[in-house]
Scaffold this active site. Structure first.
Site, PDB file in Angstrom:
ATOM      1  CB  ALA A 108     -18.253  39.445   4.473  1.00 32.49           C
ATOM      2  CE1 TYR A 134     -22.490  32.498  -7.614  1.00 33.78           C
ATOM      3  CE2 TYR A 134     -21.969  34.816  -7.275  1.00 33.78           C
ATOM      4  CZ  TYR A 134     -22.829  33.752  -7.127  1.00 33.78           C
ATOM      5  OH  TYR A 134     -24.038  33.939  -6.497  1.00 33.78           O
ATOM      6  CB  ALA A 179     -24.330  42.415  -7.004  1.00 37.52           C
ATOM      7  CG  ASN A 216     -22.926  40.993  -0.349  1.00 33.97           C
ATOM      8  OD1 ASN A 216     -22.360  39.920  -0.509  1.00 33.97           O
ATOM      9  ND2 ASN A 216     -22.371  42.141  -0.681  1.00 33.97           N
ATOM     10  CD  GLU A 275     -17.645  30.514   6.546  1.00 34.07           C
ATOM     11  OE1 GLU A 275     -17.974  29.531   5.872  1.00 34.07           O
ATOM     12  OE2 GLU A 275     -16.598  30.561   7.210  1.00 34.07           O
TER      13      GLU A 275
HETATM   14  P1  NAD Z   1     -27.110  28.214  -1.120  1.00 35.17           P
HETATM   15  O1  NAD Z   1     -25.779  27.648  -1.469  1.00 35.17           O
HETATM   16  O2  NAD Z   1     -27.554  28.172   0.294  1.00 35.17           O
HETATM   17  O3  NAD Z   1     -28.245  27.561  -2.018  1.00 35.17           O
HETATM   18  C1  NAD Z   1     -27.997  27.005  -3.274  1.00 35.17           C
HETATM   19  C2  NAD Z   1     -28.519  25.576  -3.250  1.00 35.17           C
HETATM   20  O4  NAD Z   1     -28.368  25.015  -4.546  1.00 35.17           O
HETATM   21  C3  NAD Z   1     -27.744  24.678  -2.277  1.00 35.17           C
HETATM   22  O5  NAD Z   1     -28.605  24.135  -1.297  1.00 35.17           O
HETATM   23  C4  NAD Z   1     -27.165  23.609  -3.168  1.00 35.17           C
HETATM   24  O6  NAD Z   1     -27.133  22.312  -2.580  1.00 35.17           O
HETATM   25  C5  NAD Z   1     -28.115  23.647  -4.357  1.00 35.17           C
HETATM   26  N1  NAD Z   1     -27.495  23.060  -5.536  1.00 35.17           N
HETATM   27  C6  NAD Z   1     -26.250  23.309  -6.018  1.00 35.17           C
HETATM   28  N2  NAD Z   1     -26.024  22.531  -7.083  1.00 35.17           N
HETATM   29  C7  NAD Z   1     -27.137  21.776  -7.263  1.00 35.17           C
HETATM   30  C8  NAD Z   1     -27.480  20.757  -8.194  1.00 35.17           C
HETATM   31  N3  NAD Z   1     -26.629  20.342  -9.144  1.00 35.17           N
HETATM   32  N4  NAD Z   1     -28.692  20.168  -8.077  1.00 35.17           N
HETATM   33  C9  NAD Z   1     -29.578  20.554  -7.095  1.00 35.17           C
HETATM   34  N5  NAD Z   1     -29.297  21.509  -6.199  1.00 35.17           N
HETATM   35  C10 NAD Z   1     -28.081  22.104  -6.283  1.00 35.17           C
HETATM   36  O7  NAD Z   1     -27.097  29.725  -1.660  1.00 35.17           O
HETATM   37  P2  NAD Z   1     -28.134  30.905  -1.445  1.00 35.17           P
HETATM   38  O8  NAD Z   1     -27.421  31.975  -0.721  1.00 35.17           O
HETATM   39  O9  NAD Z   1     -29.416  30.394  -0.941  1.00 35.17           O
HETATM   40  O10 NAD Z   1     -28.291  31.409  -2.941  1.00 35.17           O
HETATM   41  C11 NAD Z   1     -29.411  31.069  -3.762  1.00 35.17           C
HETATM   42  C12 NAD Z   1     -29.229  31.688  -5.136  1.00 35.17           C
HETATM   43  O11 NAD Z   1     -29.072  33.106  -5.022  1.00 35.17           O
HETATM   44  C13 NAD Z   1     -27.981  31.186  -5.877  1.00 35.17           C
HETATM   45  O12 NAD Z   1     -28.290  31.078  -7.246  1.00 35.17           O
HETATM   46  C14 NAD Z   1     -26.981  32.290  -5.662  1.00 35.17           C
HETATM   47  O13 NAD Z   1     -26.020  32.319  -6.674  1.00 35.17           O
HETATM   48  C15 NAD Z   1     -27.883  33.502  -5.678  1.00 35.17           C
HETATM   49  N6  NAD Z   1     -27.287  34.650  -4.962  1.00 35.17           N
HETATM   50  C16 NAD Z   1     -27.130  34.608  -3.608  1.00 35.17           C
HETATM   51  C17 NAD Z   1     -26.568  35.685  -2.953  1.00 35.17           C
HETATM   52  C18 NAD Z   1     -26.384  35.694  -1.461  1.00 35.17           C
HETATM   53  O14 NAD Z   1     -25.874  36.691  -0.956  1.00 35.17           O
HETATM   54  N7  NAD Z   1     -26.759  34.668  -0.724  1.00 35.17           N
HETATM   55  C19 NAD Z   1     -26.147  36.806  -3.684  1.00 35.17           C
HETATM   56  C20 NAD Z   1     -26.296  36.806  -5.063  1.00 35.17           C
HETATM   57  C21 NAD Z   1     -26.893  35.724  -5.691  1.00 35.17           C
END
Ligand code: NAD
Length: 325
Positions: A193, A149, A119, A178, A191
């Site tokens: 919010a 981002y 988002a 989120n 982390e």
């Molecule tokens: P997270 O950081 O827990 O997971 C992302 C993983 O990607 C991490 O474990 C990290 O080590 C791995 N990573 C990063 N660079 C890497 C690389 N070069 N090679 C291999 N692995 C790599 O985050 P998440 O919350 O699980 O998010 C997962 C996806 O969802 C992401 O793309 C994030 O942008 C997207 N997203 C998450 C949220 C949220 O609220 N959590 C919201 C919007 C989008």
């Protein structure tokens, strides 16, 4: 048996997705820079590898795969994304993961790939009024995300759609709003919010003051990770490419959310709003399109998903105390 690759399987949502795919009977390969710290990994094969490196990508993206889920990204909450200090890493690292994985998927002739956008790609000008944010999928342009981002996510969404148009790869793109829950990052600076607030409240003593970044009037919605994974699987099984929001429509101000967490804890605590990175003034998922296309939307009340998360974070704090005792 279907075979899937989960990129970012060592992360929060990736770990939950691996578990879900295994429950559905998939053979799953996970890849990540690190193992999942909560041991939430049920994959048949887990490879520690860097997706910025094309050799690693060629090794993990094999032609026998039916589906690839690309969740790897260099990301974190407001303290990571909005300070500006990590901008070049965020853009370079995440874009490289997407460029490499997608091109290898084309080379190996894999038919289907999921991409997790965010988002954060929505324009800031539609999210200035905390009570009335606009995040419908068609409001993405003219583009004006408030963070690098968000810009990277927007670029990568478009990249995936080009591989769909030019190479016929079945692409599915979701914009997560989120996502939180058990096994999510809850300390260390990345982390988000809800986890940060749950941690602060869980660690507080009776009558303590809880610090909340910003004036607390900024609004958000939060979605439990189980419902996010459900949405991902439903999107993948559908014939809709997206992009589509996967989020909750239950919007709340950050101060009210902090009060909800305090109420869940049963403690007597007060709030203090302090300076801090906050992101846009208001954001809420608009689920019109997902209802239309998937005939489904997340439905768990925020209070319930927060109770689940608060309980889990409290347990982690207790475990840490015992380890350090
Ligand atoms: P997270 O950081 O827990 O997971 C992302 C993983 O990607 C991490 O474990 C990290 O080590 C791995 N990573 C990063 N660079 C890497 C690389 N070069 N090679 C291999 N692995 C790599 O985050 P998440 O919350 O699980 O998010 C997962 C996806 O969802 C992401 O793309 C994030 O942008 C997207 N997203 C998450 C949220 C949220 O609220 N959590 C919201 C919007 C989008």
């Amino acid at each position: 048996m279907k075979k899937a690759l989960v990129c970012g399987a060592g992360g929060f949502i990736g770990g939950h997705l691996v578990k879900r795919l295994k429950e559905e009977g998939y053979w799953v390969r996970g890849v990540d820079l690190k193992e999942n710290e909560y041991g939430n990994i049920a994959s048949d094969e887990f490879i520690i590898g860097d997706l910025r490196d094309m050799k690693t990508v060629a090794e993990v993206v094999t032609s026998d795969l039916d589906e690839v889920y690309q969740l790897a990204a260099d990301m974190g909450g407001a303290g990571f994304v909005f300070t500006g200090d990590n901008d070049s890493d965020i853009m370079h690292n995440s874009a490289l993961c997407n460029l490499n994985v997608l091109d290898e998927v084309k080379t190996k002739g894999i038919k289907k790939i999921f991409y997790s956008s965010s988002a954060c790609m929505y324009p800031e000008y539609n999210q200035m009024d905390p009570d009335n944010p606009k995040c419908s999928e068609d409001s993405a342009y003219p583009a004006a995300p408030d963070s690098e981002y968000g810009w990277e996510k927007l670029f990568s969404e478009r990249l995936y759609l080009t591989y769909n148009r030019n190479h016929g790869i079945e692409v599915r793109v979701a914009r997560f709003h989120n996502i939180f829950g058990p096994q999510g990052t809850w300390d260390g600076g990345r982390e988000k919010a809800p986890a940060a607030l749950c941690r602060k409240v869980a660690m507080a003593q009776e009558n303590d003051v809880i610090e909340v970044w910003g004036d607390g009037k900024q609004t958000r919605s939060f979605l439990l990770v189980d419902e996010c994974v459900e949405g991902v699987r439903r999107l993948m099984e559908s014939d809709f490419t997206g992009p589509v929001n996967i989020g909750s429509e239950e919007m709340i101000s950050i101060n009210d959310y902090a009060k909800m967490i305090i109420d869940i804890s049963g403690k007597k605590l007060t709030l203090k709003n302090i300076e801090g990175p906050t992101g846009v003034a208001g954001r809420n998922s608009d689920n019109t399109l997902i209802r239309q296309k998937l005939d489904w939307e997340p439905s768990m009340p925020l209070r319930k998903s927060t109770e689940i998360t608060y309980r889990w974070i409290s347990e982690q704090i207790e475990k840490k105390k015992l380890e350090n005792a």
